[in-house]
Design an enzyme around this catalytic site. Structure first.
Site, short mmCIF file in Angstrom:
data_model
loop_
_atom_site.label_atom_id
_atom_site.label_comp_id
_atom_site.label_asym_id
_atom_site.label_seq_id
_atom_site.Cartn_x
_atom_site.Cartn_y
_atom_site.Cartn_z
N ASN A 1 2.46 -41.58 8.15
CA ASN A 1 2.93 -42.74 7.38
C ASN A 1 2.20 -42.88 6.04
OD1 ASN A 1 3.82 -43.16 10.16
ND2 ASN A 1 4.49 -45.15 9.45
N TYR B 1 18.89 -39.71 9.79
CA TYR B 1 17.84 -39.29 8.87
C TYR B 1 16.94 -38.25 9.53
CZ TYR B 1 13.30 -39.31 6.57
OH TYR B 1 12.12 -38.90 5.99
N LYS C 1 16.34 -34.04 8.83
CA LYS C 1 15.06 -33.32 8.66
C LYS C 1 14.98 -32.14 9.65
CE LYS C 1 13.23 -35.62 5.35
NZ LYS C 1 13.11 -35.00 4.05
N SER D 1 8.97 -34.85 8.47
CA SER D 1 8.47 -36.17 8.86
C SER D 1 8.07 -36.19 10.32
CB SER D 1 9.60 -37.18 8.63
OG SER D 1 9.32 -38.38 9.26
P1 NAD Z 1 11.58 -41.38 -2.66
O1 NAD Z 1 12.94 -41.93 -2.39
O2 NAD Z 1 10.61 -42.24 -3.39
O3 NAD Z 1 11.70 -39.98 -3.43
C1 NAD Z 1 12.79 -39.10 -3.23
C2 NAD Z 1 13.32 -38.71 -4.60
O4 NAD Z 1 14.40 -37.80 -4.43
C3 NAD Z 1 13.85 -39.90 -5.40
O5 NAD Z 1 13.27 -39.87 -6.69
C4 NAD Z 1 15.36 -39.65 -5.47
O6 NAD Z 1 15.92 -40.14 -6.68
C5 NAD Z 1 15.43 -38.15 -5.35
N1 NAD Z 1 16.68 -37.63 -4.78
C6 NAD Z 1 17.32 -38.03 -3.64
N2 NAD Z 1 18.42 -37.28 -3.45
C7 NAD Z 1 18.49 -36.38 -4.47
C8 NAD Z 1 19.40 -35.35 -4.82
N3 NAD Z 1 20.48 -35.10 -4.08
N4 NAD Z 1 19.15 -34.61 -5.92
C9 NAD Z 1 18.05 -34.87 -6.70
N5 NAD Z 1 17.17 -35.84 -6.42
C10 NAD Z 1 17.39 -36.59 -5.31
O7 NAD Z 1 10.97 -40.93 -1.25
P2 NAD Z 1 9.48 -40.48 -0.88
O8 NAD Z 1 8.90 -41.54 -0.02
O9 NAD Z 1 8.78 -40.02 -2.08
O10 NAD Z 1 9.82 -39.24 0.07
C11 NAD Z 1 9.86 -37.91 -0.41
C12 NAD Z 1 10.27 -37.00 0.74
O11 NAD Z 1 9.36 -37.17 1.83
C13 NAD Z 1 11.66 -37.31 1.29
O12 NAD Z 1 12.29 -36.09 1.61
C14 NAD Z 1 11.36 -38.10 2.55
O13 NAD Z 1 12.38 -37.96 3.50
C15 NAD Z 1 10.06 -37.46 3.02
N6 NAD Z 1 9.24 -38.34 3.86
C16 NAD Z 1 8.90 -39.59 3.40
C17 NAD Z 1 8.14 -40.43 4.21
C18 NAD Z 1 7.78 -41.82 3.76
O14 NAD Z 1 7.40 -42.64 4.60
N7 NAD Z 1 7.81 -42.13 2.46
C19 NAD Z 1 7.72 -40.00 5.47
C20 NAD Z 1 8.07 -38.72 5.89
C21 NAD Z 1 8.84 -37.89 5.07
N1 UFG Z 2 6.61 -53.06 11.05
C1 UFG Z 2 6.58 -54.43 11.21
N2 UFG Z 2 7.19 -55.18 10.26
C2 UFG Z 2 7.81 -54.66 9.17
C3 UFG Z 2 7.85 -53.25 9.02
C4 UFG Z 2 7.25 -52.47 9.99
O1 UFG Z 2 6.02 -54.94 12.19
O2 UFG Z 2 8.35 -55.41 8.34
C5 UFG Z 2 5.93 -52.20 12.06
C6 UFG Z 2 6.86 -51.24 12.78
O3 UFG Z 2 7.43 -51.85 13.91
C7 UFG Z 2 5.90 -50.10 13.12
C8 UFG Z 2 4.90 -50.11 11.95
O4 UFG Z 2 5.00 -51.41 11.37
O5 UFG Z 2 5.19 -50.40 14.29
C9 UFG Z 2 5.21 -49.05 10.88
O6 UFG Z 2 6.56 -49.21 10.47
P1 UFG Z 2 7.13 -48.47 9.15
O7 UFG Z 2 8.54 -48.91 8.99
O8 UFG Z 2 6.20 -48.68 8.01
O9 UFG Z 2 7.01 -46.94 9.52
P2 UFG Z 2 7.69 -46.10 10.71
O10 UFG Z 2 6.59 -45.47 11.49
O11 UFG Z 2 8.68 -46.90 11.45
O12 UFG Z 2 8.50 -44.99 9.91
C10 UFG Z 2 8.05 -44.37 8.71
C11 UFG Z 2 9.27 -43.96 7.89
C12 UFG Z 2 10.04 -42.90 8.63
C13 UFG Z 2 9.12 -41.75 8.90
C14 UFG Z 2 7.91 -42.21 9.69
C15 UFG Z 2 6.94 -41.09 9.91
O13 UFG Z 2 10.11 -45.09 7.68
O14 UFG Z 2 11.10 -42.46 7.85
O15 UFG Z 2 7.26 -43.26 9.00
O16 UFG Z 2 6.64 -40.47 8.72
F1 UFG Z 2 9.77 -40.82 9.60
#
Ligand code: NAD
Ligand code: UFG
Length: 339
Positions: free
Chosen positions: A179, A149, A153, A125
């Site tokens: 994002n 978190y 990572k 991330s």
């Molecule tokens: P998500 O929660 O929708 O998907 C994660 C999946 O992993 C879920 O289906 C959950 O049930 C499963 N899971 C969690 N722990 C587990 C375990 N111990 N064993 C088996 N399954 C398990 O999340 P996502 O948004 O699809 O994210 C996927 C990956 O990308 C994650 O590792 C997350 O940290 C990373 N990531 C997400 C974002 C974001 O903004 N969505 C940004 C950067 C990185």
């Molecule tokens: N924001 C608002 N109101 C809300 C939610 C968010 O104003 O209700 C703003 C935040 O302050 C930020 C922007 O919208 O400026 C984006 O916020 P997000 O929560 O959507 O995303 P972040 O960049 O904070 O973080 C996300 C994931 C992290 C990940 C990161 C980069 O939550 O886990 O993107 O991938 F690490």
């Protein structure tokens, strides 16, 4: 046909990647404990593609279970999405986060090593860049996580670096997502967060659909175009395709490579609200609130390394992202829950 083991494949990014894998004629086995998902997206992917997904409900901390599965199937590579991802929750429950994310990953890597499987693509991330001194961010920027978190990572990235250094047969690709928003254009799969969303786009779509009254904008005094936070939003289908490009190129890469997956463009919160209103025809009422602790002002990628080495770049623009987010939410007002 190459078979791919997808951990966390029932989740938001995993499900979109499974769909792209099937459409590119990969075989897909999903391991997911369903802690943050259900099997509904997998059922819908099968419907959309006309192809089968092999699903096993299993926790990645189940080393023996993983070993039997890897022995039984001959996987080409692993795409490792499984993990917990809520920043606030990670601050309240660090032990659960390290256990699930770090110990779970170790269990997976050990099962891979012990059964001769050594290609992996890992979901990292942009959070690992902490508060960057400048933008755009390249992969060699200093890393500094500011919550459990993010640290989970970073620890996993470090473990993977050590594994790749210990044995040059490994192929490790670390993808640092910016994002992800949007949904598959069919509106059949998308993001279905449990409870009140933490992230901007699902919050906006829930306001638009009437589940939440108004958006709270966290701060308008940042040094940005309009004072609100700027992020690099990337369409989840572009992101999913980034995994395909990594898979297609994995043999040509060094033992370990890190790539930013973003568009290289930043948008402010208010710009996103405006683009969403244009695409949905819905008014998004909002109020300006104080800054959210831990947020950075500006975060966007330099994604040129992925373009140069993987031939991948994001194709969809912010209007596509808002349109597809709305298409998904309006067709599934309660996410997957109402099924
Ligand atoms: P998500 O929660 O929708 O998907 C994660 C999946 O992993 C879920 O289906 C959950 O049930 C499963 N899971 C969690 N722990 C587990 C375990 N111990 N064993 C088996 N399954 C398990 O999340 P996502 O948004 O699809 O994210 C996927 C990956 O990308 C994650 O590792 C997350 O940290 C990373 N990531 C997400 C974002 C974001 O903004 N969505 C940004 C950067 C990185
Ligand atoms: N924001 C608002 N109101 C809300 C939610 C968010 O104003 O209700 C703003 C935040 O302050 C930020 C922007 O919208 O400026 C984006 O916020 P997000 O929560 O959507 O995303 P972040 O960049 O904070 O973080 C996300 C994931 C992290 C990940 C990161 C980069 O939550 O886990 O993107 O991938 F690490």
């Amino acid at each position: 046909m190459k078979n791919i083991l997808v951990t966390g494949g029932a989740g938001y990014i995993g499900s979109h990647t499974c769909l792209e894998l099937l459409n590119s004629n990969y075989g897909v086995t999903v391991v997911d404990n369903l802690s943050n998902s259900s099997t509904e997206p997998l059922r819908r992917i099968e419907e959309l593609t006309g192809k089968k997904i092999d699903f096993i409900q299993m926790d990645i901390r189940d080393y023996r279970g993983l070993c039997s599965l890897i022995k039984e199937k001959s996987f080409y590579a692993v795409i490792h999405f499984a993990g917990l991802k809520a920043v606030g929750e990670s601050v309240a429950m660090p032990i659960e986060y390290y256990d699930n994310n770090v110990y779970g990953s170790l269990s997976l890597f050990r099962a891979m090593r012990d059964n001769g499987l050594n290609k992996i693509i890992f979901s990292s991330s942009a959070t690992v860049y902490g508060n960057p001194e400048t933008v755009p961010i390249t992969e060699d920027f200093p890393v500094k996580a500011v919550n459990p978190y993010g640290r989970s990572k970073l620890f996993i990235e470090e473990i993977l670096k050590d594994i790749a250094a210990s044995d040059s047969n490994w192929k490790v690709v670390i993808l640092r997502y910016f994002n992800p928003i949007g949904a598959h254009e069919s509106g059949r799969i998308g993001e279905s967060p449990k409870g009140i969303p933490n992230n901007l786009m699902p919050y906006i779509t829930q306001v638009a659909v009437g589940r939440l009254p108004e958006l709270n904008v966290f701060g308008n005094d940042y040094p940005t175009i309009d004072g609100t936070g700027v992020r690099d939003y990337i369409h989840v289908v572009d992101l999913a395709k980034g995994h395909l490009s990594a898979l297609d190129n994995i043999d040509r890469l060094d033992s370990l490579e890190i790539f930013n997956l973003g568009t290289g463009r930043g948008y402010s919160v208010l710009e996103i609200v405006k683009a969403f209103e244009e695409e949905s025809g819905k008014k998004i009422p909002y109020k300006i609130c104080s800054r959210r602790p831990g947020d950075v002002a500006l975060c966007y990628a330099d994604a040129s390394k992925a373009k140069a080495l993987l031939g991948w770049s994001a194709k969809k623009n912010i209007n596509d992202m808002c349109r597809d987010s709305w298409n998904w939410q309006s067709k599934n007002p309660a996410g997957y829950c109402e099924q």
